[in-house]
Scaffold this motif. Sequence first.
Motif, PDB file in Angstrom:
ATOM      1  N   THR A  13      28.264   2.669  89.784  1.00  7.64           N
ATOM      2  CA  THR A  13      28.709   3.888  88.706  1.00  7.64           C
ATOM      3  C   THR A  13      29.740   2.900  87.415  1.00  7.64           C
ATOM      4  O   THR A  13      29.569   3.351  86.598  1.00  7.64           O
ATOM      5  CB  THR A  13      29.361   4.882  89.167  1.00  7.64           C
ATOM      6  OG1 THR A  13      30.577   4.622  89.934  1.00  7.64           O
ATOM      7  CG2 THR A  13      28.490   5.874  90.224  1.00  7.64           C
ATOM      8  N   HIS A  14      30.443   2.144  87.928  1.00  6.21           N
ATOM      9  CA  HIS A  14      31.388   1.595  87.106  1.00  6.21           C
ATOM     10  C   HIS A  14      32.342   0.317  87.767  1.00  6.21           C
ATOM     11  O   HIS A  14      32.336   0.421  88.911  1.00  6.21           O
ATOM     12  CB  HIS A  14      32.511   2.632  86.525  1.00  6.21           C
ATOM     13  CG  HIS A  14      33.645   3.199  87.647  1.00  6.21           C
ATOM     14  ND1 HIS A  14      33.218   3.964  88.530  1.00  6.21           N
ATOM     15  CD2 HIS A  14      34.812   3.284  87.597  1.00  6.21           C
ATOM     16  CE1 HIS A  14      34.215   4.377  89.294  1.00  6.21           C
ATOM     17  NE2 HIS A  14      35.171   3.835  88.773  1.00  6.21           N
ATOM     18  N   PRO A  15      32.998  -0.448  87.079  1.00  3.09           N
ATOM     19  CA  PRO A  15      33.272  -1.793  87.636  1.00  3.09           C
ATOM     20  C   PRO A  15      34.772  -1.529  88.071  1.00  3.09           C
ATOM     21  O   PRO A  15      35.400  -2.979  88.138  1.00  3.09           O
ATOM     22  CB  PRO A  15      33.063  -2.670  86.413  1.00  3.09           C
ATOM     23  CG  PRO A  15      33.307  -1.735  85.093  1.00  3.09           C
ATOM     24  CD  PRO A  15      32.667  -0.481  85.582  1.00  3.09           C
ATOM     25  N   HIS A  16      35.110  -0.772  88.533  1.00  2.00           N
ATOM     26  CA  HIS A  16      36.452  -0.710  89.350  1.00  2.00           C
ATOM     27  C   HIS A  16      36.431  -1.074  90.589  1.00  2.00           C
ATOM     28  O   HIS A  16      35.619  -1.104  91.504  1.00  2.00           O
ATOM     29  CB  HIS A  16      37.137   0.732  89.212  1.00  2.00           C
ATOM     30  CG  HIS A  16      37.791   1.198  87.801  1.00  2.00           C
ATOM     31  ND1 HIS A  16      38.095   2.443  87.604  1.00  2.00           N
ATOM     32  CD2 HIS A  16      37.769   0.280  86.891  1.00  2.00           C
ATOM     33  CE1 HIS A  16      38.410   2.341  86.185  1.00  2.00           C
ATOM     34  NE2 HIS A  16      38.049   1.102  85.695  1.00  2.00           N
ATOM     35  N   TRP A  17      37.780  -1.890  91.153  1.00  2.00           N
ATOM     36  CA  TRP A  17      37.703  -2.669  92.494  1.00  2.00           C
ATOM     37  C   TRP A  17      36.905  -1.900  93.393  1.00  2.00           C
ATOM     38  O   TRP A  17      36.332  -2.513  94.342  1.00  2.00           O
ATOM     39  CB  TRP A  17      39.033  -3.062  92.633  1.00  2.00           C
ATOM     40  CG  TRP A  17      39.901  -2.301  93.360  1.00  2.00           C
ATOM     41  CD1 TRP A  17      40.757  -1.521  92.658  1.00  2.00           C
ATOM     42  CD2 TRP A  17      40.199  -2.047  94.881  1.00  2.00           C
ATOM     43  NE1 TRP A  17      41.591  -0.877  93.530  1.00  2.00           N
ATOM     44  CE2 TRP A  17      41.095  -1.162  94.913  1.00  2.00           C
ATOM     45  CE3 TRP A  17      39.560  -2.501  95.951  1.00  2.00           C
ATOM     46  CZ2 TRP A  17      41.451  -0.729  96.136  1.00  2.00           C
ATOM     47  CZ3 TRP A  17      39.823  -1.869  97.332  1.00  2.00           C
ATOM     48  CH2 TRP A  17      40.857  -1.046  97.189  1.00  2.00           C
ATOM     49  N   ASP A  18      37.227  -0.749  93.888  1.00  2.00           N
ATOM     50  CA  ASP A  18      37.104  -0.028  95.037  1.00  2.00           C
ATOM     51  C   ASP A  18      35.474   0.393  94.985  1.00  2.00           C
ATOM     52  O   ASP A  18      35.002   1.030  96.136  1.00  2.00           O
ATOM     53  CB  ASP A  18      38.052   1.278  95.095  1.00  2.00           C
ATOM     54  CG  ASP A  18      38.038   2.186  93.841  1.00  2.00           C
ATOM     55  OD1 ASP A  18      37.962   1.439  92.672  1.00  2.00           O
ATOM     56  OD2 ASP A  18      38.281   3.446  94.099  1.00  2.00           O
ATOM     57  N   HIS A  19      34.808   0.132  93.947  1.00  2.00           N
ATOM     58  CA  HIS A  19      33.426   0.614  93.807  1.00  2.00           C
ATOM     59  C   HIS A  19      32.438  -0.720  93.742  1.00  2.00           C
ATOM     60  O   HIS A  19      31.138  -0.516  93.923  1.00  2.00           O
ATOM     61  CB  HIS A  19      33.074   1.375  92.475  1.00  2.00           C
ATOM     62  CG  HIS A  19      33.894   2.594  92.332  1.00  2.00           C
ATOM     63  ND1 HIS A  19      33.226   3.987  92.504  1.00  2.00           N
ATOM     64  CD2 HIS A  19      35.151   2.956  92.404  1.00  2.00           C
ATOM     65  CE1 HIS A  19      34.105   5.051  92.441  1.00  2.00           C
ATOM     66  NE2 HIS A  19      35.453   4.300  92.467  1.00  2.00           N
ATOM     67  N   VAL A  20      32.641  -1.757  93.613  1.00  2.00           N
ATOM     68  CA  VAL A  20      32.141  -3.031  93.497  1.00  2.00           C
ATOM     69  C   VAL A  20      31.919  -3.990  94.678  1.00  2.00           C
ATOM     70  O   VAL A  20      31.500  -5.123  94.394  1.00  2.00           O
ATOM     71  CB  VAL A  20      32.592  -3.877  92.151  1.00  2.00           C
ATOM     72  CG1 VAL A  20      32.213  -2.539  90.750  1.00  2.00           C
ATOM     73  CG2 VAL A  20      33.664  -4.121  92.192  1.00  2.00           C
ATOM     74  N   GLY A  57      35.259   7.047  79.108  1.00  2.00           N
ATOM     75  CA  GLY A  57      36.653   7.699  79.287  1.00  2.00           C
ATOM     76  C   GLY A  57      37.340   7.198  80.449  1.00  2.00           C
ATOM     77  O   GLY A  57      38.518   7.208  80.224  1.00  2.00           O
ATOM     78  N   HIS A  58      36.721   6.743  81.240  1.00  2.00           N
ATOM     79  CA  HIS A  58      37.457   6.345  82.648  1.00  2.00           C
ATOM     80  C   HIS A  58      37.384   4.895  82.709  1.00  2.00           C
ATOM     81  O   HIS A  58      38.284   4.120  83.111  1.00  2.00           O
ATOM     82  CB  HIS A  58      36.946   6.991  83.975  1.00  2.00           C
ATOM     83  CG  HIS A  58      37.686   6.509  85.099  1.00  2.00           C
ATOM     84  ND1 HIS A  58      38.826   6.639  85.563  1.00  2.00           N
ATOM     85  CD2 HIS A  58      36.849   5.596  86.078  1.00  2.00           C
ATOM     86  CE1 HIS A  58      38.862   6.037  86.741  1.00  2.00           C
ATOM     87  NE2 HIS A  58      37.798   5.214  87.200  1.00  2.00           N
ATOM     88  N   SER A  59      36.123   4.347  82.412  1.00  2.00           N
ATOM     89  CA  SER A  59      35.761   2.791  81.978  1.00  2.00           C
ATOM     90  C   SER A  59      34.715   2.845  81.026  1.00  2.00           C
ATOM     91  O   SER A  59      34.033   3.931  81.066  1.00  2.00           O
ATOM     92  CB  SER A  59      35.390   2.628  83.541  1.00  2.00           C
ATOM     93  OG  SER A  59      34.225   1.606  83.190  1.00  2.00           O
ATOM     94  N   GLY A  72      30.043   9.205  89.963  1.00  2.00           N
ATOM     95  CA  GLY A  72      31.015   8.309  89.514  1.00  2.00           C
ATOM     96  C   GLY A  72      32.772   8.850  89.805  1.00  2.00           C
ATOM     97  O   GLY A  72      32.846   9.951  90.165  1.00  2.00           O
ATOM     98  N   ASP A  73      33.609   8.252  88.837  1.00  2.00           N
ATOM     99  CA  ASP A  73      35.032   8.745  89.099  1.00  2.00           C
ATOM    100  C   ASP A  73      35.328   9.849  87.872  1.00  2.00           C
ATOM    101  O   ASP A  73      36.003   9.828  87.016  1.00  2.00           O
ATOM    102  CB  ASP A  73      35.867   7.589  88.810  1.00  2.00           C
ATOM    103  CG  ASP A  73      36.225   6.765  90.113  1.00  2.00           C
ATOM    104  OD1 ASP A  73      35.529   7.344  90.991  1.00  2.00           O
ATOM    105  OD2 ASP A  73      37.161   5.994  90.070  1.00  2.00           O
ATOM    106  N   THR A  74      34.359  11.057  87.956  1.00  2.00           N
ATOM    107  CA  THR A  74      34.762  12.369  87.291  1.00  2.00           C
ATOM    108  C   THR A  74      34.442  13.431  88.469  1.00  2.00           C
ATOM    109  O   THR A  74      33.943  13.114  89.380  1.00  2.00           O
ATOM    110  CB  THR A  74      33.589  12.337  86.324  1.00  2.00           C
ATOM    111  OG1 THR A  74      32.415  12.647  86.696  1.00  2.00           O
ATOM    112  CG2 THR A  74      34.016  11.237  85.250  1.00  2.00           C
TER     113      THR A  74
HETATM  114 ZN    ZN Z   1      37.329   4.163  88.887  1.00  2.00          ZN
END
Ligand code: ZN
Length: 290
Positions: A66-73, A149-151, A168-170
């Motif tokens: 969903t997006h490239p933040h560390w906890d998701h990838v 908006g978040h990434s 994702g993070d919403t």
């Molecule tokens: Zn995130």
Amino acid sequence: MPAWTDLGDGVLVRQSRAYQMNSTVVVHEGRALVFDPGVLPSELADIAAVVERHVPRFENVTLVFTHPHWDHVLGKPWFPLASTVAHVGFADEVERDAAKIDADAKAYVEGAGEPWPRPFEAFEPALKLRGTVGLRIGERELIAYDMPGHSPSQQSFYLPEIGLFVAGDTLSDIEIPWLDGPPWVYRRSLQALHWVFEQEQVKFLVPGHGAVARGRTDAYKRLLRDIDYLLLLEGEVGKAFTKGWSLADTQAELAKMGFVGKDAAYSMNDVHRDNVTHTYEGLLEQADLK
Ligand SMILES: [Zn+2]
């Protein structure tokens, strides 16, 4: 609480010990979609084992990020030969942030008492998505929604055949909108989702963190609540800005605002404070342009 929740229709959600982060597995006709596999190595091994039970050949597995933040990838190495899908901007972001992703992951994982088996390696998704787009992976239809908006490269996904929305993070029940820039970008992303909740039979909404929302009404309430938060944030920061208040004074005043996760064990206080800063800086930028 058990780690796995079976939502039916081949949908399994695993919640991590890390920030209640959710990974979603969708099994159908000998194929699997795995959204944001994470976070701890033991949890990734568990997800890979469950997927393997349903889909023994990882060539038939597609990982969706969903997006490239560390906890998701972090999950890719646990699914050798699996295909990968993410937004077109994803690869640049993970490449830029690879060292930080690795450092954050290592610190968290070791802090949780597990070894960090290998350094994080940036990767380019095999399928790169641009904008709001419909696609079919195996026998499952998937609509990707652009959610900056978040990434900048965040996307949410809707699977109309099973009424599953992977946010994702919403739209979390434990997090406020977590801004990476001015709030109107995030608000614009959320506005596009009105039509999903108006027109589609959304059965389940899986947020990046927190509890699954069940049914359209529950999902819609989260959307309205997050838009409400952003409007209040913009309104209050705007008032302070117009009066010529400093950022520090604005932060002190806005700390009085009520929001999801205020003073909670998983606290949103710092996120809210950063959101105030992003909003204030967005107004400064606009003023400079005039
Ligand atoms: Zn995130």
